[in-house]
Write a protein that holds these residues in place. Structure first.
Motif, PDB file in Angstrom:
ATOM      1  N   SER A 282       4.176  -3.095   4.045  1.00 40.67           N
ATOM      2  CA  SER A 282       3.606  -1.825   4.485  1.00 40.67           C
ATOM      3  C   SER A 282       3.085  -1.022   3.292  1.00 40.67           C
ATOM      4  CB  SER A 282       4.666  -1.016   5.237  1.00 40.67           C
ATOM      5  OG  SER A 282       4.128   0.203   5.660  1.00 40.67           O
ATOM      6  N   GLY A 283       1.780  -0.774   3.262  1.00 34.75           N
ATOM      7  CA  GLY A 283       1.169   0.006   2.192  1.00 34.75           C
ATOM      8  C   GLY A 283       0.870  -0.781   0.929  1.00 34.75           C
ATOM      9  N   ILE A 284       1.161  -2.072   0.919  1.00 36.11           N
ATOM     10  CA  ILE A 284       0.955  -2.910  -0.268  1.00 36.11           C
ATOM     11  C   ILE A 284      -0.263  -3.799  -0.026  1.00 36.11           C
ATOM     12  CG2 ILE A 284       1.942  -4.706  -1.722  1.00 36.11           C
ATOM     13  CD1 ILE A 284       4.721  -3.624  -0.958  1.00 36.11           C
ATOM     14  N   THR A 285      -1.190  -3.828  -0.988  1.00 38.98           N
ATOM     15  CA  THR A 285      -2.361  -4.685  -0.868  1.00 38.98           C
ATOM     16  C   THR A 285      -2.091  -6.020  -1.551  1.00 38.98           C
ATOM     17  OG1 THR A 285      -3.323  -3.695  -2.856  1.00 38.98           O
ATOM     18  CG2 THR A 285      -3.957  -2.737  -0.750  1.00 38.98           C
ATOM     19  N   ASN A 286      -2.851  -7.042  -1.136  1.00 34.78           N
ATOM     20  CA  ASN A 286      -2.669  -8.400  -1.668  1.00 34.78           C
ATOM     21  C   ASN A 286      -1.206  -8.825  -1.615  1.00 34.78           C
ATOM     22  OD1 ASN A 286      -5.440  -8.553  -2.318  1.00 34.78           O
ATOM     23  ND2 ASN A 286      -5.046  -7.495  -4.251  1.00 34.78           N
ATOM     24  N   CYS A 287      -0.545  -8.477  -0.549  1.00 37.61           N
ATOM     25  CA  CYS A 287       0.901  -8.731  -0.439  1.00 37.61           C
ATOM     26  C   CYS A 287       1.183 -10.180  -0.067  1.00 37.61           C
ATOM     27  CB  CYS A 287       1.505  -7.806   0.611  1.00 37.61           C
ATOM     28  SG  CYS A 287       3.292  -7.957   0.748  1.00 37.61           S
ATOM     29  N   ASP A 288       2.071 -10.786  -0.806  1.00 37.19           N
ATOM     30  CA  ASP A 288       2.585 -12.124  -0.509  1.00 37.19           C
ATOM     31  C   ASP A 288       4.057 -11.955  -0.148  1.00 37.19           C
ATOM     32  OD1 ASP A 288       3.301 -14.755  -0.290  1.00 37.19           O
ATOM     33  OD2 ASP A 288       2.969 -15.247  -2.400  1.00 37.19           O
ATOM     34  N   ASP A 289       4.343 -11.993   1.142  1.00 39.34           N
ATOM     35  CA  ASP A 289       5.717 -11.728   1.602  1.00 39.34           C
ATOM     36  C   ASP A 289       6.487 -13.001   1.958  1.00 39.34           C
ATOM     37  OD1 ASP A 289       4.412 -12.420   3.928  1.00 39.34           O
ATOM     38  OD2 ASP A 289       5.110 -10.692   5.084  1.00 39.34           O
ATOM     39  N   GLU A 290       5.979 -14.169   1.531  1.00 34.52           N
ATOM     40  CA  GLU A 290       6.679 -15.427   1.771  1.00 34.52           C
ATOM     41  C   GLU A 290       6.941 -16.135   0.448  1.00 34.52           C
ATOM     42  OE1 GLU A 290       4.327 -17.665   4.510  1.00 34.52           O
ATOM     43  OE2 GLU A 290       4.975 -16.451   6.210  1.00 34.52           O
ATOM     44  N   ASP A 291       8.091 -16.784   0.368  1.00 41.03           N
ATOM     45  CA  ASP A 291       8.459 -17.522  -0.833  1.00 41.03           C
ATOM     46  C   ASP A 291       9.468 -18.594  -0.437  1.00 41.03           C
ATOM     47  OD1 ASP A 291       8.518 -18.288  -3.475  1.00 41.03           O
ATOM     48  OD2 ASP A 291       9.425 -16.446  -4.241  1.00 41.03           O
TER      49      ASP A 291
ATOM     50  N   GLY B  81      10.250  -5.485  -9.835  1.00 44.77           N
ATOM     51  CA  GLY B  81       9.586  -5.958 -11.044  1.00 44.77           C
ATOM     52  C   GLY B  81       8.191  -5.367 -11.129  1.00 44.77           C
ATOM     53  N   GLY B  82       7.522  -5.543 -12.257  1.00 43.24           N
ATOM     54  CA  GLY B  82       6.204  -4.965 -12.468  1.00 43.24           C
ATOM     55  C   GLY B  82       6.308  -3.453 -12.469  1.00 43.24           C
ATOM     56  N   ALA B  83       5.413  -2.780 -11.727  1.00 49.71           N
ATOM     57  CA  ALA B  83       5.447  -1.315 -11.638  1.00 49.71           C
ATOM     58  C   ALA B  83       6.695  -0.825 -10.914  1.00 49.71           C
ATOM     59  CB  ALA B  83       4.195  -0.807 -10.936  1.00 49.71           C
ATOM     60  N   ALA B  84       7.397  -1.727 -10.231  1.00 49.91           N
ATOM     61  CA  ALA B  84       8.630  -1.362  -9.528  1.00 49.91           C
ATOM     62  C   ALA B  84       9.873  -1.660 -10.371  1.00 49.91           C
ATOM     63  CB  ALA B  84       8.706  -2.107  -8.205  1.00 49.91           C
ATOM     64  N   SER B  85       9.672  -1.974 -11.667  1.00 54.94           N
ATOM     65  CA  SER B  85      10.820  -2.240 -12.550  1.00 54.94           C
ATOM     66  C   SER B  85      11.763  -1.055 -12.542  1.00 54.94           C
ATOM     67  CB  SER B  85      10.351  -2.501 -13.977  1.00 54.94           C
ATOM     68  OG  SER B  85       9.693  -3.732 -14.046  1.00 54.94           O
ATOM     69  N   GLY B  86      13.025  -1.351 -12.584  1.00 55.84           N
ATOM     70  CA  GLY B  86      14.031  -0.293 -12.577  1.00 55.84           C
ATOM     71  C   GLY B  86      14.534   0.021 -11.187  1.00 55.84           C
TER      72      GLY B  86
ATOM     73  N   ASP C 177      -1.395   0.947  -5.347  1.00 55.38           N
ATOM     74  CA  ASP C 177      -2.229   1.868  -6.131  1.00 55.38           C
ATOM     75  C   ASP C 177      -2.761   1.198  -7.397  1.00 55.38           C
ATOM     76  OD1 ASP C 177      -1.768   3.895  -4.250  1.00 55.38           O
ATOM     77  OD2 ASP C 177       0.042   4.565  -5.309  1.00 55.38           O
ATOM     78  N   GLY C 178      -3.147  -0.075  -7.283  1.00 58.34           N
ATOM     79  CA  GLY C 178      -3.729  -0.809  -8.404  1.00 58.34           C
ATOM     80  C   GLY C 178      -2.730  -1.399  -9.383  1.00 58.34           C
ATOM     81  N   SER C 179      -1.460  -1.167  -9.195  1.00 57.83           N
ATOM     82  CA  SER C 179      -0.436  -1.710 -10.102  1.00 57.83           C
ATOM     83  C   SER C 179       0.289  -2.867  -9.418  1.00 57.83           C
ATOM     84  CB  SER C 179       0.591  -0.644 -10.464  1.00 57.83           C
ATOM     85  OG  SER C 179      -0.027   0.424 -11.132  1.00 57.83           O
ATOM     86  N   LYS C 180       0.551  -3.924 -10.187  1.00 58.15           N
ATOM     87  CA  LYS C 180       1.301  -5.070  -9.670  1.00 58.15           C
ATOM     88  C   LYS C 180       2.765  -4.677  -9.479  1.00 58.15           C
ATOM     89  CE  LYS C 180      -0.592  -9.111  -9.842  1.00 58.15           C
ATOM     90  NZ  LYS C 180      -0.824  -9.866  -8.628  1.00 58.15           N
ATOM     91  N   ILE C 181       3.312  -5.049  -8.324  1.00 58.19           N
ATOM     92  CA  ILE C 181       4.735  -4.811  -8.057  1.00 58.19           C
ATOM     93  C   ILE C 181       5.340  -6.084  -7.483  1.00 58.19           C
ATOM     94  CG2 ILE C 181       4.468  -2.336  -7.658  1.00 58.19           C
ATOM     95  CD1 ILE C 181       4.762  -2.962  -4.639  1.00 58.19           C
ATOM     96  N   SER C 182       6.640  -6.210  -7.615  1.00 57.85           N
ATOM     97  CA  SER C 182       7.361  -7.338  -7.027  1.00 57.85           C
ATOM     98  C   SER C 182       8.801  -6.929  -6.757  1.00 57.85           C
ATOM     99  CB  SER C 182       7.321  -8.560  -7.957  1.00 57.85           C
ATOM    100  OG  SER C 182       8.012  -8.295  -9.150  1.00 57.85           O
TER     101      SER C 182
END
Length: 176
Positions: free
Chosen positions: A41-50, A123-128, A82-87
């Motif tokens: 939700s709200g995430i672009t280019n989202c890969d929600d499977e692994d 991870g990424g912009a969601a680090s911490g 918002d243009g930042s990679k998150i994981s």
């Protein structure tokens, strides 16, 4: 006389408990499959499977009831916000009651109901970002026994970890 009755009751209880443990089976196994985490939700280019996997062990009281504990790794969800990679990586410990319906000597269907103690690390912009909690799980599956000690299992499990998390997996189970 009271001491004799008490000692007799203790020995009887230990004998019944010891006999029950001797008749029960312990098992261990591992599964691998596809994890899907509904968190886009709200995430672009989202890969929600692994790739998801788990290591599990259990204690069968009889051919219909067992308790199972597992370490489950659901892999990683990633995308852009918002243009930042998150994981985010998701994993946890679970404990469930497992009810089995044997259809014949080799094949059975089962259902699970229990709890998972989960952990999410960003991870990424969601680090911490580090979140954890406990939620419900349930699942359905099938087991095919090649021998009394070796089986293959296939199952679907649903975890209520903030968002819905599904794990479809195939694995092996060893009884000892």
């Amino acid at each position: 006389m009271k001491k004799l009755k008490l000692n007799g009751a203790i020995l009887l209880t230990l004998g019944i408990a010891g006999n029950a443990v001797a008749q029960n089976d312990f098992y261990a196994g591992a599964s691998i499959g596809q994890a899907s985490i509904d968190a886009c939700s709200g995430i672009t280019n989202c890969d929600d499977e692994d790739t998801g996997w788990k290591i599990f062990g259990g204690w069968e009281f009889n051919s219909h009831l067992a308790f199972e504990a597992a370490w489950v790794d659901f892999g990683e969800v990633d995308g852009s916000l918002d243009g930042s990679k998150i994981s985010a990586e998701v994993d946890g410990w679970s404990l469930a009651a497992k009810g089995t319906l044997p259809l014949n000597d080799q094949f059975g269907l089962f259902g699970k109901f229990g709890m998972i103690m989960w952990d999410v690390e960003g991870g990424g912009a969601a680090s911490g970002i580090d979140d954890d909690g406990s939620d419900l799980l349930y699942g359905l599956g099938a087991e095919y026994m090649f021998t009394d000690q070796f089986s293959i299992v296939g199952e679907w499990e649903w975890y209520d970890i903030d968002e819905d998390v599904d794990l479809f997996s195939v694995g092996v189970l060893f009884r000892f």
